[in-house]
Write a protein that holds these residues in place. Sequence first.
Motif, short mmCIF file in Angstrom:
data_model
loop_
_atom_site.label_atom_id
_atom_site.label_comp_id
_atom_site.label_asym_id
_atom_site.label_seq_id
_atom_site.Cartn_x
_atom_site.Cartn_y
_atom_site.Cartn_z
N PRO A 11 0.82 -1.03 0.00
CA PRO A 11 0.11 -0.08 -0.08
C PRO A 11 1.11 1.34 -0.18
N PRO A 12 0.36 2.46 -0.36
CA PRO A 12 1.05 3.48 -0.59
C PRO A 12 1.22 4.12 0.88
N PRO A 13 2.00 5.06 1.05
CA PRO A 13 2.31 5.78 2.39
C PRO A 13 0.98 6.68 2.53
N GLY A 14 0.50 6.48 3.77
CA GLY A 14 -0.74 7.02 4.06
C GLY A 14 -2.06 6.03 3.74
N GLY A 15 -2.01 5.11 3.01
CA GLY A 15 -2.78 4.14 2.72
C GLY A 15 -3.75 4.57 1.52
N GLU A 16 -4.75 3.99 0.92
CA GLU A 16 -5.56 4.20 0.18
C GLU A 16 -7.00 3.81 0.50
N VAL A 17 -7.92 4.72 0.37
CA VAL A 17 -9.39 4.28 0.60
C VAL A 17 -9.88 3.50 -0.24
N LEU A 18 -10.31 2.06 -0.28
CA LEU A 18 -10.81 1.27 -0.85
C LEU A 18 -12.19 1.29 -1.07
N TYR A 19 -12.85 1.76 -0.02
CA TYR A 19 -14.35 1.80 0.12
C TYR A 19 -14.85 2.65 1.32
N GLN A 20 -15.63 3.83 0.67
CA GLN A 20 -16.17 4.38 1.89
C GLN A 20 -17.99 4.63 1.50
N SER A 21 -18.52 4.81 2.92
CA SER A 21 -19.85 5.15 2.78
C SER A 21 -20.33 5.90 3.84
N ASP A 22 -21.62 5.90 4.17
CA ASP A 22 -21.93 6.34 5.50
C ASP A 22 -21.88 5.43 6.67
N ARG A 23 -21.81 4.18 6.12
CA ARG A 23 -21.62 3.14 7.22
C ARG A 23 -20.33 2.77 7.69
N CYS A 24 -19.45 2.59 6.40
CA CYS A 24 -18.05 2.19 6.83
C CYS A 24 -16.89 2.77 5.88
N ASP A 30 -1.11 0.49 6.07
CA ASP A 30 -0.34 -0.37 6.98
C ASP A 30 -0.63 0.28 8.30
N CYS A 31 -1.19 -0.15 9.32
CA CYS A 31 -1.87 0.32 10.36
C CYS A 31 -0.63 0.81 11.34
N THR A 32 0.43 0.41 11.04
CA THR A 32 1.55 1.11 11.81
C THR A 32 2.21 2.44 11.22
N ASP A 33 1.48 2.67 9.98
CA ASP A 33 1.99 4.08 9.16
C ASP A 33 1.34 5.31 10.30
N PRO A 34 2.00 6.14 10.92
CA PRO A 34 1.47 7.16 11.33
C PRO A 34 0.36 8.07 10.66
N ALA A 35 0.76 8.15 9.38
CA ALA A 35 -0.43 8.83 8.73
C ALA A 35 -1.69 7.99 8.58
#
Length: 256
Positions: A11-24, A30-35
């Motif tokens: 994954p890129p630095p800061g991550g990439e939003v794969l999915y977004q909705s009002d619910r999720c 990388d969840c260790t990435d401060p960003a």
Amino acid sequence: MTDTLDLPLTPPPGGEVLYQSDRCTLIWGDCTDPAVIASVPNHYGLLCTDPPYGVNFRSNIGRNFDLLAGDDGSVDWAVVLGSWARRLATHRHVYVFGYTPAELTEPLQLGPTAELVWDKLMTGMGDLSQPWGPGHERLVFGVSSANPAHGGTARKGMLAARMRQGSVLRVPRKNATAVTRHPTEKPVALMSQLIESSSVRGDLVVDPCAGSGSTLVAAILEGRRAFGVEIDRKYAELAVTRIKAAEKIAAAIEAA
């Protein structure tokens, strides 16, 4: 489902939003990435996660699964989860699989804690040279005291939607042949029980090690909002598929 063969595996630095909705919201990152950590809203409602245990887990179920990312012992998961817990509203709850209260109390700045046991109602493979097979998994319950500035309930962790209950959670796990999505996938029924016990409808449930998305699915079906992070692209894509299906179910229930 997107063909992951043509996609980058890191994954890129800061991550990439794969999915977004009002619910999720699901981030491939990388969840260790401060960003990535900074992307979760402050004073959210519940931290509920099943991080790698640092045991180089590889499934022997038909050799269908690769080594889990972050499970080589190189990541101090207690410290990482401490960063996530500092964005949790104070006096709200934490559930972490695979650890003891003594290992998490200081790094996650927990107040009251308890060790819970997930009784899987069947015996796992484990070490076949031993006369005992694993039939349970431990998890830590804790009440956050990390950041009083984030506010939270004045009841100091007494947020349970259920009546007070015992420390053994009896939910059957899938048998070996039914484990096809993720080697350590948790039953939605188990995650729903934790979420219902420690949050209210509309709360934001956060899972920084989302895997195939069981926590996020359970949160949606329980009327909560969900925020997850997954580093493995194929599991993240699978989680998106499951999230969309759960959202359809939740919408149908609300419309009924």
